[in-house]
Design an enzyme around this catalytic site. Structure first.
Site, mmCIF file in Angstrom:
data_model
loop_
_atom_site.group_PDB
_atom_site.id
_atom_site.type_symbol
_atom_site.label_atom_id
_atom_site.label_comp_id
_atom_site.label_asym_id
_atom_site.label_seq_id
_atom_site.Cartn_x
_atom_site.Cartn_y
_atom_site.Cartn_z
ATOM 1 N N THR A 18 0.817 -1.216 0.000
ATOM 2 C CA THR A 18 0.000 0.000 0.000
ATOM 3 C C THR A 18 0.851 1.266 0.000
ATOM 4 O OG1 THR A 18 -1.750 -1.143 1.208
ATOM 5 C CG2 THR A 18 -1.792 1.260 1.259
ATOM 6 N N SER A 52 7.413 9.416 6.365
ATOM 7 C CA SER A 52 7.166 9.598 7.793
ATOM 8 C C SER A 52 8.488 9.569 8.544
ATOM 9 C CB SER A 52 6.265 8.475 8.312
ATOM 10 O OG SER A 52 6.198 8.499 9.722
ATOM 11 N N TYR A 74 7.731 -10.642 11.501
ATOM 12 C CA TYR A 74 6.996 -9.425 11.141
ATOM 13 C C TYR A 74 6.755 -8.559 12.372
ATOM 14 C CZ TYR A 74 3.145 -6.425 9.592
ATOM 15 O OH TYR A 74 2.343 -5.344 9.296
#
Length: 200
Positions: A18, A52, A74
């Site tokens: 994304t 960011s 993860y």
């Protein structure tokens, strides 16, 4: 942001897909049109990636190339940081390519700041703690858009490319974000990943 592990329909880790891969593909699909427009009009094109400050909080080697889609190891926060690092590396490699080609397009990355949006909906406890201890630095949406608009439109940034901005000022990003070899590797990796998805 900080979402639990999941894969997209294409089998790509969701935050990387994304926040980086989709933007990488869209940018590449628009590049020829942007180059032609910049050339025919003489007007500088500008690409702004929304990154960011979280890009500093990533995995040990910056990008987990060989484990990008693995659940094992993860971390929701490091995966987010990885995707935001990818945004900066993307503009770094874009800038190198634009300068090599002599193209009248710039590419920069921005950190909009902490903004009051539902972006951190997957980390409700962290969100509450952040709001309590950092309420004085949170921005509303127009304030959060300020740096993006500045980098996209301000005449003072004509010709400025490959930089990272925070609060309408250029800032020095992490060492990973300044790594030219890592930027090239990410570009090639992203192209290969998109190519492999297209063949499925």
């Amino acid at each position: 942001m900080f979402c639990p592990f999941q894969l997209s329909e294409d089998g790509i880790e969701m935050q990387f897909g994304t926040n980086h891969l989709g933007h990488f593909l869209l940018t590449n699909l628009l590049l020829e049109k942007m180059k032609n427009t910049a050339k025919s009009t003489g007007i500088e094109g500008r690409i702004v990636n929304l990154s960011s400050i979280a890009h500093v909080h990533t995995y040990g080697h910056g990008i987990r190339f060989n484990k990008i889609n693995e659940k094992k190891g993860y971390s929701d926060k490091r995966a987010y940081g990885q995707s935001k690092l990818a945004n900066i590396l993307h503009i770094k490699e874009l800038t190198r390519r634009f300068q090599e080609e002599g193209v009248n397009i710039t590419a920069n990355a921005v950190h909009p700041g902490l903004i009051m949006t539902p972006l951190m909906r997957h980390s409700k406890l962290l969100m509450r703690l952040l709001r309590v201890f950092t309420f004085f630095i949170w921005k509303n949406v127009p304030q959060g858009a300020s740096t993006t608009c500045y980098v996209a439109l301000h005449q003072n940034l004509k010709g400025v490319s490959g930089k990272y901005f925070l609060d309408n000022n250029e800032k020095r990003p992490s060492s990973y974000a300044r790594d030219e070899a890592l930027a090239k590797k990410l570009w090639n990796f992203s192209e290969d990943l998109i190519s492999s998805i297209s063949k499925v």
